[in-house]
Design a protein around this motif. Structure first.
Motif, PDB file in Angstrom:
ATOM      1  N   UNK A 171      54.762  90.654   7.555  1.00 17.99           N
ATOM      2  CA  UNK A 171      56.217  90.657   7.415  1.00 17.99           C
ATOM      3  C   UNK A 171      56.725  92.038   7.008  1.00 17.99           C
ATOM      4  N   UNK A 172      56.053  92.669   6.068  1.00 18.34           N
ATOM      5  CA  UNK A 172      56.473  93.996   5.613  1.00 18.34           C
ATOM      6  C   UNK A 172      56.383  94.999   6.760  1.00 18.34           C
ATOM      7  N   UNK A 173      55.286  94.929   7.537  1.00 21.77           N
ATOM      8  CA  UNK A 173      55.110  95.866   8.650  1.00 21.77           C
ATOM      9  C   UNK A 173      56.184  95.670   9.709  1.00 21.77           C
ATOM     10  N   UNK A 174      56.557  94.407   9.962  1.00 15.79           N
ATOM     11  CA  UNK A 174      57.561  94.123  10.993  1.00 15.79           C
ATOM     12  C   UNK A 174      58.932  94.675  10.618  1.00 15.79           C
ATOM     13  N   UNK A 175      59.209  94.785   9.315  1.00 10.49           N
ATOM     14  CA  UNK A 175      60.514  95.269   8.870  1.00 10.49           C
ATOM     15  C   UNK A 175      60.546  96.780   8.677  1.00 10.49           C
ATOM     16  N   UNK A 176      59.366  97.405   8.603  1.00  9.14           N
ATOM     17  CA  UNK A 176      59.318  98.844   8.376  1.00  9.14           C
ATOM     18  C   UNK A 176      59.299  99.619   9.676  1.00  9.14           C
ATOM     19  N   UNK A 177      59.135 100.956   9.579  1.00  8.38           N
ATOM     20  CA  UNK A 177      59.038 101.787  10.789  1.00  8.38           C
ATOM     21  C   UNK A 177      57.868 101.318  11.647  1.00  8.38           C
ATOM     22  N   UNK A 178      58.071 101.219  12.937  1.00  5.38           N
ATOM     23  CA  UNK A 178      57.035 100.699  13.821  1.00  5.38           C
ATOM     24  C   UNK A 178      56.182 101.861  14.329  1.00  5.38           C
ATOM     25  N   UNK A 179      54.881 101.708  14.146  1.00  3.33           N
ATOM     26  CA  UNK A 179      53.940 102.807  14.315  1.00  3.33           C
ATOM     27  C   UNK A 179      53.950 103.401  15.717  1.00  3.33           C
ATOM     28  N   UNK A 180      54.186 102.564  16.730  1.00  2.00           N
ATOM     29  CA  UNK A 180      54.086 103.030  18.111  1.00  2.00           C
ATOM     30  C   UNK A 180      55.455 103.211  18.767  1.00  2.00           C
ATOM     31  N   UNK A 181      56.500 103.246  17.985  1.00  2.00           N
ATOM     32  CA  UNK A 181      57.840 103.405  18.546  1.00  2.00           C
ATOM     33  C   UNK A 181      57.931 104.694  19.359  1.00  2.00           C
ATOM     34  N   UNK A 182      58.519 104.592  20.543  1.00  2.00           N
ATOM     35  CA  UNK A 182      58.686 105.753  21.411  1.00  2.00           C
ATOM     36  C   UNK A 182      57.525 105.997  22.342  1.00  2.00           C
ATOM     37  N   UNK A 183      56.417 105.269  22.178  1.00  2.00           N
ATOM     38  CA  UNK A 183      55.258 105.461  23.038  1.00  2.00           C
ATOM     39  C   UNK A 183      55.264 104.447  24.190  1.00  2.00           C
ATOM     40  N   UNK A 184      54.564 104.806  25.271  1.00  2.00           N
ATOM     41  CA  UNK A 184      54.494 103.944  26.456  1.00  2.00           C
ATOM     42  C   UNK A 184      53.035 103.609  26.738  1.00  2.00           C
ATOM     43  N   UNK A 185      52.757 102.322  26.791  1.00  2.00           N
ATOM     44  CA  UNK A 185      51.394 101.826  26.968  1.00  2.00           C
ATOM     45  C   UNK A 185      51.265 101.110  28.316  1.00  2.00           C
ATOM     46  N   UNK A 186      50.174 101.394  28.998  1.00  2.00           N
ATOM     47  CA  UNK A 186      49.793 100.680  30.211  1.00  2.00           C
ATOM     48  C   UNK A 186      48.489  99.947  29.893  1.00  2.00           C
TER      49      UNK A 186
END
Length: 397
Positions: A171-186
């Motif tokens: 829950x804490x991780x979901x509300x905080x800054x998201x580690x992979x924000x801005x990245x694109x994964x295939x």
């Protein structure tokens, strides 16, 4: 953070008391709703003492509902967490039922809803339960766990409620800054099928669960995710773009068409190494004679992507029946991968299971991920990828 904790019926309901304490330790204000069946396992008084708030159990509480208490609670919550979430409750939520206070709240709230399933391993694996979870994920509901291990019924497998500290961390991780924000994964996932004739094919036992878990975890961590999926019976994770393919050549075309626009390629698919040289135009009929198939090699998608001059960060998988580390290390070096995740398969290991264990290898390093639910392994794998990419670019993960 204001957390509305829903507790449904099941022996794991006793663990929800510890969860209230851990949530409050993390700074959350907690209010609890018990279903009628949950109240058979645990008492409202216990949760009132731990949370510091009255516990709600019914839509028919006249003192609370005179002021539309269920709507007030639904508006109050920043997060709705149902732990444990039984198979019955999951089914009712998937079909939009509102026959009790907890399901009504879930329909009435605008807050994020998370489910922590807990049930017998056969109930967890049942197609109906998985279909219901797929429906809920598509609606944006987070599914936390379950873990794998011994169960109150005496069986062993996936279906255990995640521990309280793990749920709080989620829950804490979901509300905080998201580690992979801005990245694109295939991500590639599942098996490939190579046709012998219009009704038969050469394939493998990959269920696609690991690749789908990776795609789901990456999306939860803020990445834009494209999932190239072989023929599997799995629901598309919420927020993930899915491309369905059947053969190795179709998967190759789909992957190469998208490689340049992605930062990371994770080849979790079990791509068939060989295909029939030519598929028969009509169904082959038995006539007492042996059928001989001429097989030719399929393209090596992983090696092609790794050899591109402007390539993404490339992660391979190695499913081995013996000498796991040696074979995986050879594949890592021969194909010049950035990271490889290896696991042993066969005799109930790896394929067609909800859990697994992984050995991660990269140039100059290794990490063992012990047996856990594939979603948990996916999160750990992504954390290692983020760390290695950050180290390469000179930033901190």
């Amino acid at each position: 953070m204001r957390v509305l904790l829903g507790v449904s019926g099941g022996i794991a309901a006793y663990k929800a008391a510890e969860l209230v304490r851990r949530l409050r330790d993390a700074g959350a204000e907690v209010r609890v709703v018990l279903t009628e069946n949950a109240a058979r396992f645990v008492t409202a008084l216990t949760f009132q003492a731990l949370s510091g708030h009255p516990v709600r159990t019914s839509l028919w509480d006249e003192s609370a509902e005179a002021a539309m208490g269920h709507i007030e609670l639904a508006r109050w919550a920043d997060e709705v967490l149902i732990a444990p979430a039984s198979a019955d409750l999951i089914a009712r939520l998937a079909h939009g039922h509102a026959g009790d206070l907890l399901t009504t709240l879930c329909l009435a709230t605008a807050a994020p809803v998370s489910l922590a399933p807990a049930m017998n391993q056969q109930m967890w694996a049942h197609a109906a339960t998985q279909a219901n979870l797929g429906t809920l994920r598509e609606r944006g509901v987070r599914v936390l766990g379950p873990a794998s291990g011994s169960q109150a019924c005496g069986e062993f497998g996936s279906g255990r409620l995640l521990e309280a500290n793990e749920l709080v961390a989620e829950l804490v991780a979901a509300r905080g800054p998201r580690e992979l924000a801005g990245m694109r994964f295939l991500v590639s996932a599942g098996p490939t099928y190579e046709d012998i004739d219009p009704v038969r094919f050469v394939g493998n036992r990959s269920s696609g669960r690991m690749g789908f878990a990776i795609a789901e975890a990456a999306a939860h961590a803020g990445a834009a995710v494209t999932l190239v999926a072989g023929p599997v019976a799995l629901a598309t994770p919420a927020g993930v773009e899915r491309v369905d393919v059947r053969s190795a050549r179709e998967m190759r075309a789909a992957v190469l068409a998208r490689t340049a626009s992605n930062d990371v390629f994770i080849a979790a698919a079990a791509v068939g190494d060989f295909r029939p040289q030519a598929a028969l135009p009509q169904k082959f009929k038995k006539g007492g004679a042996a059928l001989e198939l001429a097989l030719v090699e399929n393209p090596d998608i992983l090696a092609e992507v790794a050899a591109l001059p402007a390539r993404p960060f490339v992660v391979g998988f190695a499913a081995e029946t013996e000498n796991v580390e040696a074979h995986a290390r050879d594949k890592l070096e021969r194909k010049r991968l950035d990271l490889i995740a290896a696991n042993q398969v066969g005799a109930g290991l790896g394929f067609e299971r909800g859990d697994n264990a992984l050995l991660l290898l990269w140039p100059g390093g290794r990490e063992e991920l012990p047996r856990a639910d594939k979603r948990e392994l996916a999160r750990q794998l992504l954390a290692r990828i983020a760390h290695l990419r950050a180290a390469r670019s000179g930033t901190h993960a």
